[in-house]
Enzyme design. Structure first.
Site, short mmCIF file in Angstrom:
data_model
loop_
_atom_site.label_atom_id
_atom_site.label_comp_id
_atom_site.label_asym_id
_atom_site.label_seq_id
_atom_site.Cartn_x
_atom_site.Cartn_y
_atom_site.Cartn_z
CB SER A 89 -0.88 0.01 1.26
OG SER A 89 -1.44 1.30 1.45
CE1 TYR A 94 -3.74 -1.99 6.65
CE2 TYR A 94 -3.07 0.03 5.52
CZ TYR A 94 -3.59 -1.25 5.48
OH TYR A 94 -3.96 -1.79 4.29
#
Lengths: 472, 252
Positions: free
Chosen positions: B145, B158
């Site tokens: 990501s 995260y």
């Protein structure tokens, strides 16, 4: 590990390349790889053979082996990802001719090029020659290759009297046409064992020239009509189709048909020994070719010129062996012209009576202006008893398409459906993209072949990328 | 085996309920993949998903898979090989996205999620890579990501797991170089989907379908990294260079 591809230069995979120089070395290698402990317990379920049952052991033995000749199969027939590939072109080329019977016994690594340069001056010709001389005897049998004389002489396997096969147990078995394993090996894509030697019948010739008739047709229907009516007058016939022509000219072709010229035919044409044959390779494709060189504009122009320069009709033309049988052999590495993404060959056969399927395929290609440099149509005669042998009575069409053409995958899947629905099938030596179900539908004797293969190779030692992809 | 036109035959999806994962699998099946395994916790995958894939012509297997139990991952890969044969594409698509505010107050939950988002991918990825190396072909798709390309204060737990995963994937890709197998690192921006429901999309956000399309296109090519949308690549080349004092002020 060596990265290998087929002639189409698509989907490379790495394998350990072994170079046995004799039949004994082949047998020793087969025994050695077959005995690799990584293979143990790998044959319980035939559907899962060659998967490498013990993931804790990373050894090439668990991935099996396959023989490779001169790498002229277009797809992945002579690749074996993570396993071993036997480079059989390294098998010392050797052959003997019995001048009484015309029987030739050759080691499997002998190329048809070697054979022809030796045989032709002695007045003999190979029984079947595909579009290139650069195939080995072993490869010619494993793919059961066909040539322009298929309608008269069938395929290579029909002329083989005996062959020696090194099977999974490392033994060399001599097989003849009365053995089931022989017909599982002819067209068997190297999956029954390693062919190390073969004896086959050759054809007597008077000269090294061909007497050729060339004629043009206006469209596909005329092409089919002319071939149906008069192919049988010639030993060798083929039609080249201009796929870039559209509308009423769709399927216009140049027919090239001929026979071995007699001494009488060449009188006045040829000076010196009429059987002289010393082919030279004149040109070589550059090592790097820009992508997209073969596109609609260039191929369209080439095709238009090729068609236009062919005579409307010309009879009795005297040609050499290379221009008649192997025009592309004059350019070494011509497959590189397709650029970095390579090319896909699509060759199918449909039985007589399924001409509509042929028309639909040619129509679809022509309408979509798919670039196919060499589109060849041929009328097949009787097939061999080879269970996975490709030819059967009917029409075969072969296309060369750059792999980068957009939408190609979907278009060829549609063709697959049409071909199978018409009772036809695809040529495994050319395939690089079809599915297991299309092959199963096209080869009704696949199960019978599997049973014989499984008996000869119970642990699935002989594996190739093609075999995995198509679940053979 | 991957064929000459880049279509594949077998697909293993780890995190069998993942929206992005299923979108990729659906496209691969439409494109010719005939054997699929969906591995999810408890072996539970919505029936309608299975029916949909089967209707498209695929043979679909289901297996139990728990990302938080790395000791089971090797066995799962073996089961997949047993059912599917060679693994052409392996997609670990599992992951959890918690809120930074919750993590701030619950360090244990943060560590648990990092164990899944990073640790789970390490064990599953290494087990898959071992198999791909042995078979000499195949692609491991790693869903990284942009959150991991430069970690932001807004979601740094995260983001740091994704940063670890991205580095792991690049290193593994290099380790596999020459083996015939490859790692495809996918770096999407903010993905609008089930996982981000209720969150405000960031600039250059994408839908699940866009990500799946980009992955499928990259699988056909020889790419090793794919940004979705593609313009995030150059954008992050710049963002990586922003001074900390500026980056710190990024609202999200």
């Amino acid at each position: 590990m060596t990265l290998l591809t087929g002639w189409g230069r698509t989907a490379p995979t790495p394998a350990t390349l072994a170079r046995p120089r004799s039949a004994d070395e082949v047998a020793a290698l087969v025994k050695e790889i077959g005995a690799d402990p990584a293979r143990k317990g790998n044959g319980a379920d035939p559907a899962r053979k060659g998967n490498g049952a013990d993931p804790a052991r990373v050894g090439h033995g668990s991935r099996g082996l396959v023989a490779r000749g001169l790498g002229r199969s277009y797809g992945d027939a002579a690749q074996n990802a993570g396993g071993t590939v036997l480079d059989c072109a390294a098998l010392r080329p050797s052959w003997t001719l019995d001048p009484e019977s015309g029987l030739v016994t050759a080691s499997a690594g002998t190329s048809l090029h070697d054979l022809m340069t030796g045989l032709v001056p002695r007045g003999w010709f190979v029984p079947v020659s595909p579009g290139t001389r650069y195939v080995t005897v072993g490869g010619a049998i494993a793919a059961d290759v066909h040539g322009k004389n298929h309608h008269v002489d069938s395929s290579f396997g029909a002329h083989v009297r005996s062959l020696t096969l090194v099977t999974a147990d490392g033994s060399a078995r001599v097989l003849g046409p009365s053995d089931d394993l022989f017909w599982a090996t002819v067209g068997g894509m190297g999956l029954t064992g390693v062919i190390v030697e073969a004896t086959f019948a050759c054809v007597p010739i008077e000269t090294s020239r061909m007497r050729v008739d060339v004629e043009r047709t206006r469209d596909l229907d005329e092409t089919l009509d002319v071939m149906t009516a008069t192919d049988d007058r010639y030993r060798y016939t083929v039609a080249w189709i201009d796929l870039m022509a559209r509308g009423g000219r769709t399927g216009r072709s140049v027919l090239t048909r001929g026979d071995h010229a007699t001494r009488e035919d060449v009188r006045g044409h040829v000076r010196g020994d009429p059987l002289a044959f010393a082919p030279r390779q004149r040109l070589s494709a550059p090592p790097r070719v820009p992508d997209g060189l073969l596109n609609r504009a260039t191929v369209g122009a080439f095709n238009a010129v090729w068609y236009a320069k062919a005579p409307r009709e010309r009879r009795g033309l005297i040609q050499g062996i290379t221009p008649f049988f192997h025009p592309l052999d004059a350019v070494a590495g011509w497959n590189r012209m397709y650029g970095s993404r390579g090319l896909v060959q699509y060759q199918f056969v449909v039985p007589f009576g399924a001409e509509d399927t042929l028309r639909r395929v040619v129509g679809a290609l022509s309408t979509r202006r798919v670039v196919s440099f060499l589109t060849v149509l041929k009328r097949f005669g009787a097939g061999t008893p080879g269970m996975l042998s490709f030819p059967m009575p009917g029409w075969t069409l072969a296309l060369d398409i750059p792999a980068g053409v957009p939408g190609l995958a979907g278009l060829l899947r549609v063709f697959d459906e049409w071909v199978v629905a018409a009772g036809g099938r695809l040529y495994l030596a050319k395939d690089s993209r079809t599915s297991a179900s299309v092959v199963a539908a096209g080869y009704p004797r696949l199960e019978e072949w599997r049973a014989i293969r499984d008996a000869a190779d119970p642990d699935g030692l002989f594996r190739s990328d093609l075999a995995r992809r198509l679940r053979l | 085996m991957r064929n000459a036109l880049g279509s594949v035959d077998t697909v293993l999806l780890l995190g069998g309920r993942s929206e992005i994962g299923l979108a990729i699998v659906t496209r691969l099946v439409r494109d010719g993949a005939s054997r699929v395994m969906l591995a999810a916790r408890g072996g539970t995958v919505p029936e309608e998903e299975l029916a949909r894939l089967r209707k498209l012509g695929a043979e679909v297997h289901v297996a139990d898979f728990d990302a938080s139990r790395p000791e089971t991952h090797q066995a799962l890969i073996d089961t997949a090989v047993d059912r599917l044969g060679d693994l052409d594409v392996v997609i670990p698509a599992f992951g959890v996205l918690g809120s930074q505010a919750v993590y701030d107050g619950d360090p244990e939950a943060a560590a648990r999620d990092v164990a899944v988002n990073f640790g789970g991918h390490v064990s599953a990825g290494l087990a898959a890579a071992r198999r791909l190396r042995e078979q000499g072909h195949g692609t491991l798709v790693v869903l990284s990501s942009v959150a991991g390309v430069r970690v932001r204060r807004a979601n740094f737990v995260y983001g740091s797991a994704k940063a670890g995963l991205d580095g792991f994937a690049q290193g593994l890709g290099d380790a596999l170089h020459g083996s015939g197998a490859r790692v495809l690192v996918v770096r999407p921006g903010f993905v609008i989907g089930r996982m981000t429901e209720g969150m405000t999309p960031a600039p250059m956000s994408v839908g699940v379908d866009e990500v799946a399309d980009a992955v499928v296109a990259a699988l056909r090519s020889r790419a090793r990294v794919v940004w979705v949308p593609a313009r995030l690549g150059p954008a992050f080349a710049v963002m990586r260079l922003l001074p900390r004092a500026v980056w710190r002020r990024m609202p999200r």
